[in-house]
Design an enzyme around this catalytic site. Structure first.
Site, PDB file in Angstrom:
ATOM      1  N   CYS A 220     -14.377 -17.631-102.835  1.00 22.53           N
ATOM      2  CA  CYS A 220     -15.219 -18.351-101.888  1.00 22.53           C
ATOM      3  C   CYS A 220     -15.868 -19.535-102.584  1.00 22.53           C
ATOM      4  O   CYS A 220     -16.664 -19.354-103.512  1.00 22.53           O
ATOM      5  CB  CYS A 220     -16.292 -17.416-101.330  1.00 22.53           C
ATOM      6  SG  CYS A 220     -17.544 -18.331-100.389  1.00 22.53           S
TER       7      CYS A 220
ATOM      8  N   ASN B 267     -23.372 -21.082 -87.049  1.00 23.24           N
ATOM      9  CA  ASN B 267     -22.361 -20.217 -86.451  1.00 23.24           C
ATOM     10  C   ASN B 267     -22.219 -19.007 -87.365  1.00 23.24           C
ATOM     11  O   ASN B 267     -21.907 -19.163 -88.547  1.00 23.24           O
ATOM     12  CB  ASN B 267     -21.003 -20.925 -86.353  1.00 23.24           C
ATOM     13  CG  ASN B 267     -21.063 -22.205 -85.538  1.00 23.24           C
ATOM     14  OD1 ASN B 267     -21.939 -22.379 -84.690  1.00 23.24           O
ATOM     15  ND2 ASN B 267     -20.132 -23.122 -85.799  1.00 23.24           N
TER      16      ASN B 267
ATOM     17  N   SER C 298     -15.959 -20.651 -89.797  1.00 21.65           N
ATOM     18  CA  SER C 298     -14.673 -20.573 -90.488  1.00 21.65           C
ATOM     19  C   SER C 298     -14.856 -20.017 -91.909  1.00 21.65           C
ATOM     20  O   SER C 298     -13.880 -19.653 -92.556  1.00 21.65           O
ATOM     21  CB  SER C 298     -14.003 -21.944 -90.532  1.00 21.65           C
ATOM     22  OG  SER C 298     -14.861 -22.893 -91.105  1.00 21.65           O
ATOM     23  N   MET C 299     -16.093 -19.950 -92.404  1.00 16.87           N
ATOM     24  CA  MET C 299     -16.390 -19.366 -93.718  1.00 16.87           C
ATOM     25  C   MET C 299     -17.300 -18.164 -93.496  1.00 16.87           C
ATOM     26  O   MET C 299     -18.222 -18.218 -92.671  1.00 16.87           O
ATOM     27  CB  MET C 299     -17.124 -20.383 -94.603  1.00 16.87           C
ATOM     28  CG  MET C 299     -16.419 -21.704 -94.792  1.00 16.87           C
ATOM     29  SD  MET C 299     -14.975 -21.599 -95.877  1.00 16.87           S
ATOM     30  CE  MET C 299     -15.779 -21.402 -97.485  1.00 16.87           C
TER      31      MET C 299
ATOM     32  N   HIS D 162     -24.000 -19.710 -94.036  1.00 14.72           N
ATOM     33  CA  HIS D 162     -24.235 -21.157 -94.075  1.00 14.72           C
ATOM     34  C   HIS D 162     -24.625 -21.656 -92.693  1.00 14.72           C
ATOM     35  O   HIS D 162     -24.435 -20.968 -91.692  1.00 14.72           O
ATOM     36  CB  HIS D 162     -22.973 -21.896 -94.550  1.00 14.72           C
ATOM     37  CG  HIS D 162     -21.850 -21.876 -93.551  1.00 14.72           C
ATOM     38  ND1 HIS D 162     -21.097 -20.744 -93.307  1.00 14.72           N
ATOM     39  CD2 HIS D 162     -21.363 -22.827 -92.711  1.00 14.72           C
ATOM     40  CE1 HIS D 162     -20.198 -21.004 -92.367  1.00 14.72           C
ATOM     41  NE2 HIS D 162     -20.338 -22.269 -91.990  1.00 14.72           N
TER      42      HIS D 162
ATOM     43  N   CYS E   4     -44.357 -25.873 -73.154  1.00 13.72           N
ATOM     44  CA  CYS E   4     -45.721 -25.345 -73.342  1.00 13.72           C
ATOM     45  C   CYS E   4     -46.013 -24.253 -72.313  1.00 13.72           C
ATOM     46  O   CYS E   4     -46.727 -23.289 -72.584  1.00 13.72           O
ATOM     47  CB  CYS E   4     -46.763 -26.460 -73.188  1.00 13.72           C
ATOM     48  SG  CYS E   4     -46.855 -27.578 -74.599  1.00 13.72           S
TER      49      CYS E   4
END
Lengths: 344, 344
Positions: free
Chosen positions: A55, A166, A174-175, A179, A212
Site C-alpha cells: 500500500c 469515501n 479505490s484504496m 484517506h 440555524c
C-alpha cells in the site's frame, strides 16, 4: 439494539412526502418494508482486515506516491497525516484556469479541466480507520482539511472546494488505507447553487437561516457537543443520513479554529462509531457543504456550513435518476432514536 | 471491439468540464485512467440464467401478485404484458391527495404519501429480458406505459408520472423477472423543475429547444430511426449514457402513437443490445423524462420528452454527493463511436 432477537419494532407510520429546507428536495418516506432497526444492517460491510502487502499510503512507502503537498508534523519521517497529489486526478493543476464568468454561460459550455485533486492520508498505519483514531487525532485531520482549503483559496483561481471521504469500495474508495479527498474546482457546482437559492428563499420569507433553525426539533437530535450537534435531517434523502452542524452561524468550514476542530473530531468519531455498530460497518461517504469563495456579503446570513454523513445501504435507481426525489425507508425521527440509543 | 487484444486505444484527450443544456449540470470528463473500450466492461454483470422456482411474475402465478390493473391482450390467460399494483408501494393510492399548491410551499413541508406505484411485467416468461423481445413487442410495452400514464393523468390528482426500469440488482431491481415501474406523484419533482428552468433559460436566450438542438452534432450520434435518434449527450453524467430523442418536438411521452412506439421499440432494443454486448451485460436503468401534467402553454416550446439509459458502471461517491457534479471517465464522442461500431 444490536441483536434482532427481542428487538423493538419501529413505530408503524404512514407514507409521507417531505420537502427539506436546505436543498429544496422532496423525499418519499416509505416504511412499508422495514420494521426493525436491524433490517437496515449493511449486506456489504467494509472488510476490517485486508492489509495489502504493497500500500503506497503506508508509512515508509512515501516514494511510491504522487508528490507530497505537506505533512503533519512537518519535516519528520514520523508523520501522522500527509496531504499528497492524487496519482489519477479528475482535475489537473497543470491546465489554464477557465474565464471566471464561465459558469454563468447560457447553453452548452466547455472549459478546461483545470482544478486540484488532493488526497489526505489520515493515518500512517493501514489497519486504522478514521473512527479508530482518538478524538484529538480526528480533529487534527479536520485541521489539515482547513489548512489545505485555505491554501487553495489563496490561489485565487478556484470557486469552490469539496472536501469528502469515501469509505469502502461500494462508497467509491479505490484504496483501503484510510484517506479523504479535497477537490478545488473552477466553477460553482450545481448543488451549491441550488442549496444557496433554497436557503435564500427561506431567509427572504422567514428571516431565518435554515440551518440555524435545525436544532429546534429534539426528535431529530442524535447527540451534541460544545460547539456542534448531530441530527437526522427532517427530509433525509438516505436511510440513517446524519448532519453535523455548527451551533454558531458560520458560512465557511475553512474558518474552523483549533478548539472547535477538536470538539468536532469527537462528535464525528462518535457518529461514525454509531453507524458502524448499528449498521454492520457500512460503506459510507461524508462531505462538507460550505460556501463558495466569492460569497457576496448579502448571502452570509443564510449560508451555514455543515458536514453530511451518508451510509451506503440502498441503491440509487430509476426513480431517483428521473425525479431527483429519493425514497427513504426509515423516518428520520426513528433513525435519530436508534442512533441516540446505540453506544458509540 | 469485444476483445481487448488488438483493440484500438481511445483518443488521448485532456480533462474538460462541460455544462449540459437540459439539466444545467457540470460534468468533469477525466479520461486519465481508462484507455480502451473494454476497460469499461461491467465487473458486475447481470446473471442471465437464475430462474427462481417461485417467481410471482411468471405466467400461471398471477394469484400471488398484488391486484392487476390491466393486461394485454385483455381478458385472456395467455397475456403478453401485465400491469399490476406494487406489493410494496413507495406511495399509496389509499391516502388523501395533498393540496395542489403544496409543492410551492416555502420551508419545511410534509404531505401525505399519496400516489401510485405500479409494475409492468414485460413478458410472461422468466428467462426473457426486454432486449430479447422482438422490436414490435418492445413497442407494445411502450404502448402499455402510454396507456397507464393516460389513466393516471385522467385521475386529476397527480402532477407527474415517472416511468422507469431497473435492470439488475445493482441497478435497484428486487425481482429478476423483466419488469418496469410507473410512479404517479402528487408534487412536481425537483429534477423536473430544474430541467424546465434550464431549458426555459436557453429558449429565452436562443429561441431554440435544447432537445431539438441535440441532433446537430454528428459526433455524438449513435443510431437513428424514422422518428427517433440515439445520442451520447454532450455532457453525459455517466459513462455510456444514451438519450433516445423524438425528432419531432413533443412535450408529452403519453401522446406517443402506435407507429412511433413501434419505431422506438426497435431503437430501444438496439441500444440495450449494444450496451449488453459492449459492456458485458451491465445492470442499467432507463427513465422517461416528460412534462408535468399541468404544463402551461408558454412552456410547450421548450419542453421535449426523451428516454435516458444509464448503465451502472461506477459508483456515485462523495464528490457527486457534495457538488451534484459527476465525473465521467469517457468523453461522449468516444462512447458514441464505440456504440456506433458495435453490432446490435
Amino acid at each position: 439494539m444490536s441483536s434482532s432477537e427481542g428487538e423493538p419494532q419501529l413505530p408503524n407510520r404512514t407514507s409521507e412526502i417531505r420537502k427539506d429546507t436546505v436543498f429544496g428536495r422532496w423525499v418519499v418516506f416509505s416504511p412499508a418494508r422495514s420494521r426493525r432497526p436491524s433490517d437496515f444492517k449493511s449486506k456489504n460491510p467494509n472488510p476490517t482486515s485486508n492489509h495489502p502487502t504493497s500500500c503506497p499510503f503506508c508509512i515508509g512507502r512515501e516514494s511510491e506516491c504522487a508528490p507530497e503537498i505537506f505533512r503533519v508534523p512537518p519535516s519528520t519521517p514520523d508523520w501522522t497525516i500527509r496531504v499528497i497529489e492524487n496519482l489519477y486526478p479528475a482535475l489537473r493543476r497543470d491546465l489554464n484556469p477557465p474565464d471566471t464568468g464561465s459558469d454563468q454561460a447560457v447553453g452548452a459550455c466547455r472549459v478546461t479541466g483545470f482544478g486540484f485533486h488532493d488526497v489526505v492520508i489520515e493515518t500512517p498505519y493501514h489497519p486504522i480507520t478514521l473512527s479508530d483514531l482518538e478524538p484529538q487525532a480526528v480533529g487534527e485531520v479536520l485541521l489539515v482539511y482547513v489548512e489545505r482549503v485555505q491554501q487553495l483559496k489563496a490561489l485565487g483561481t478556484l470557486k469552490y472546494v469539496q472536501v469528502f471521504k469515501n469509505h469502502g469500495a461500494a462508497a467509491g474508495a479505490s484504496m483501503t488505507h484510510s484517506h479523504s479527498q479535497i477537490m478545488g474546482i473552477p466553477v460553482i457546482p450545481p448543488s451549491v447553487t441550488t442549496r444557496l437559492s433554497c436557503m435564500k428563499e427561506i431567509f427572504d420569507s422567514t428571516g431565518k437561516c435554515s440551518i440555524c433553525d435545525l436544532q429546534s426539533d429534539q426528535n431529530l437530535m442524535i447527540n451534541s457537543s460544545t460547539h456542534f450537534y448531530a441530527i437526522a435531517p427532517f427530509a433525509a434523502s438516505y436511510a440513517f443520513e446524519i448532519w453535523i452542524v455548527p451551533r454558531e452561524h458560520s458560512s465557511y468550514f475553512h474558518e474552523l479554529d483549533r478548539a472547535k476542530a477538536m470538539d468536532l473530531g469527537g462528535l464525528l468519531k462518535l457518529m461514525l462509531q454509531k453507524l458502524a455498530k448499528q449498521l454492520n460497518n457500512p460503506p459510507f461517504n461524508f462531505v462538507i457543504h460550505t460556501a463558495p469563495f466569492d460569497l457576496s456579503p448579502s448571502c452570509v446570513p443564510y449560508s451555514h456550513w455543515f458536514l453530511q454523513i451518508v451510509p451506503h445501504l440502498g441503491t440509487v435507481a430509476g426513480f431517483e435518476l428521473g425525479t431527483g426525489c429519493y425514497i427513504n425507508p426509515i423516518f428520520p425521527e426513528d433513525a435519530a432514536k436508534v442512533l441516540r440509543e446505540v453506544d458509540g
